[in-house]
Enzyme design. Structure first.
Site, mmCIF file in Angstrom:
data_model
loop_
_atom_site.group_PDB
_atom_site.id
_atom_site.type_symbol
_atom_site.label_atom_id
_atom_site.label_comp_id
_atom_site.label_asym_id
_atom_site.label_seq_id
_atom_site.Cartn_x
_atom_site.Cartn_y
_atom_site.Cartn_z
ATOM 1 N N LYS A 1 77.322 87.469 143.336
ATOM 2 C CA LYS A 1 76.671 88.538 144.122
ATOM 3 C C LYS A 1 75.526 87.962 144.953
ATOM 4 O O LYS A 1 75.154 88.531 145.991
ATOM 5 C CB LYS A 1 76.222 89.699 143.230
ATOM 6 N N LYS B 1 71.614 83.360 136.833
ATOM 7 C CA LYS B 1 72.687 83.869 137.688
ATOM 8 C C LYS B 1 73.216 82.732 138.551
ATOM 9 O O LYS B 1 72.768 82.526 139.671
ATOM 10 C CB LYS B 1 72.180 85.056 138.505
ATOM 11 N N ALA C 1 63.329 91.900 138.984
ATOM 12 C CA ALA C 1 62.256 91.661 138.004
ATOM 13 C C ALA C 1 61.026 92.561 138.192
ATOM 14 O O ALA C 1 60.510 93.102 137.199
ATOM 15 C CB ALA C 1 61.865 90.186 138.028
ATOM 16 N N PHE D 1 67.721 73.762 137.874
ATOM 17 C CA PHE D 1 66.778 72.999 137.054
ATOM 18 C C PHE D 1 67.323 72.703 135.651
ATOM 19 O O PHE D 1 66.674 72.050 134.840
ATOM 20 C CB PHE D 1 65.434 73.744 136.916
ATOM 21 N N GLN E 1 69.079 82.048 144.844
ATOM 22 C CA GLN E 1 70.101 81.273 144.136
ATOM 23 C C GLN E 1 71.431 81.208 144.876
ATOM 24 O O GLN E 1 72.244 80.317 144.653
ATOM 25 C CB GLN E 1 70.327 81.867 142.752
ATOM 26 N N ARG F 1 65.990 88.854 146.789
ATOM 27 C CA ARG F 1 65.536 87.704 147.588
ATOM 28 C C ARG F 1 66.643 87.186 148.485
ATOM 29 O O ARG F 1 66.408 86.776 149.627
ATOM 30 C CB ARG F 1 65.078 86.570 146.642
ATOM 31 N N ASN F 2 67.876 87.189 147.964
ATOM 32 C CA ASN F 2 68.985 86.642 148.755
ATOM 33 C C ASN F 2 69.228 87.438 150.021
ATOM 34 O O ASN F 2 69.405 86.871 151.093
ATOM 35 C CB ASN F 2 70.253 86.593 147.900
HETATM 36 P P1 13P Z 1 67.708 88.214 143.960
HETATM 37 O O1 13P Z 1 67.842 86.896 143.257
HETATM 38 O O2 13P Z 1 68.512 88.280 145.237
HETATM 39 O O3 13P Z 1 66.271 88.608 144.141
HETATM 40 O O4 13P Z 1 68.339 89.303 143.023
HETATM 41 C C1 13P Z 1 67.670 89.600 141.853
HETATM 42 C C2 13P Z 1 68.637 90.106 140.886
HETATM 43 O O5 13P Z 1 69.439 89.357 140.375
HETATM 44 C C3 13P Z 1 68.636 91.538 140.619
HETATM 45 O O6 13P Z 1 69.497 91.894 139.590
#
Ligand code: 13P
Length: 319
Positions: free
Chosen positions: A174, A83, A116, A60, A268, A239-240
């Site tokens: 990562k 990130k 978070a 974005f 991401q 999430r990834n």
């Molecule tokens: P995710 O984006 O995979 O949820 O990772 C969160 C993160 O960056 C933790 O440091």
């Protein structure tokens, strides 16, 4: 705090945050401080700020730049918690440098093992800040000591690093490795396979850093929260990894799983794997990064998870 306005049950999200002090969509069940005010107008939030903290999905950014066009940022400073990387066929730049180039806003980075919901609940974590001084530094200007004080809490420990590239690349790559870890986990392989993906991923993160950024330090990846620690936490429950896991378990495409699983948030690593694939292909360097390329090929090509051990066995001997 700028919040992209959305309607939740007929009410503006900013209004809900400001009355209930809770971001019911993206950080539910966590009370926010009352002095944190959600504002839907980005320019209103940013104009006149001393320090701007960027915390949005990196795709974005271009749109954000358009909205901030013309603001004088000569006295403001920024920290990017994004990130990702700014990648195109011609090369790769750090998002902090991209922000600086586009807005004239001097920018450092904050990145670490910082899921978070855990940080918001004040559960202990560490992070890494890299903030090179600006060319127009003046006495009393923001420096890394001030930033450490600003972000440091008893439950949130800030380490500083001179390696802006290493800190940024750890946070970006990562995410791709975590999707790979999720894929092997969801496929039914065990913790050994997941550890192998993490180890190979870490090696490719270091290789990417020193290949594209001459000042990047390998030890940033192995000792800092922004490196190995973020890789571990992301491959455990970010999430990834959840998207990769579910894609392998159900056979659905990662784009579909992202929509179904994340309630409007994004993984991401999906954007980053495409960008990195484009860069490495254009540069003729795909063979140097077999894992990053294989994760892309599983998600967007016809490589099967079953093929991963062979692909990795054929990779660079140093890995
Ligand atoms: P995710 O984006 O995979 O949820 O990772 C969160 C993160 O960056 C933790 O440091």
């Amino acid at each position: 705090m700028w919040v992209y306005e959305e309607q939740i049950d007929g009410k503006n999200l900013t209004e809900i945050i400001n009355t209930e002090h809770e971001n019911v969509k993206y950080l539910p069940n966590i009370k926010l401080p009352h002095n944190l005010v959600a504002v839907p107008n980005l320019r209103e939030v940013v104009e006149g700020a001393d320090i701007v903290i960027f915390n949005i999905p990196h795709q974005f950014l271009k749109n954000i730049f358009k909205q901030l066009d013309g603001i004088d940022f000569s006295k403001a400073r920024a920290i990017s918690c994004l990130k990702g990387l700014n990648v195109n066929k011609d090369g790769v730049t750090l998002l902090s440098d991209y922000i600086e180039q586009e807005l004239g806003l001097h920018c450092g980075v904050l990145s670490g093992a910082n899921l978070a919901p855990e940080v918001a609940l004040e559960k202990f974590s560490e992070t890494t800040v890299a903030y090179p001084l600006p060319k127009n530094y003046y006495p009393g200007d923001v420096d890394e000591d001030l930033l450490q004080i600003l972000f440091q809490r008893t439950y949130f420990h800030v380490r500083t690093s001179p390696d802006t590239a290493g800190v940024s690349i750890g946070g970006a790559l990562k995410n791709v490795v975590a999707i790979g870890a999720g894929l092997v986990e969801g496929y039914g392989w065990g913790d050994n396979a997941k550890a192998a993906i993490m180890r190979r991923g870490l090696m490719e993160m270091v290789r990417f850093g020193i290949t594209f950024f001459p000042d990047c330090r390998p030890e940033t990846f192995t000792v800092e929260s922004s490196g190995v620690a973020d890789l571990i936490t992301s491959c455990a429950s970010g999430r990834n990894v959840r998207v990769g896991r579910e894609a392998a378990r159900t056979g659905k495409h990662v784009d579909v799983v992202e929509k179904e699983l994340l309630n409007g948030q994004s993984a991401q690593g999906i954007a980053t794997m495409k960008e990195v694939h484009e860069l490495l292909t254009h540069r003729g360097m795909t063979e140097d990064f077999p894992l990053l390329i294989a994760i892309y090929d599983i998600c967007y090509g016809d490589l099967r998870i079953d093929d991963l051990p062979k692909v990795l066995a054929d990779g660079p001997a140093t890995q």
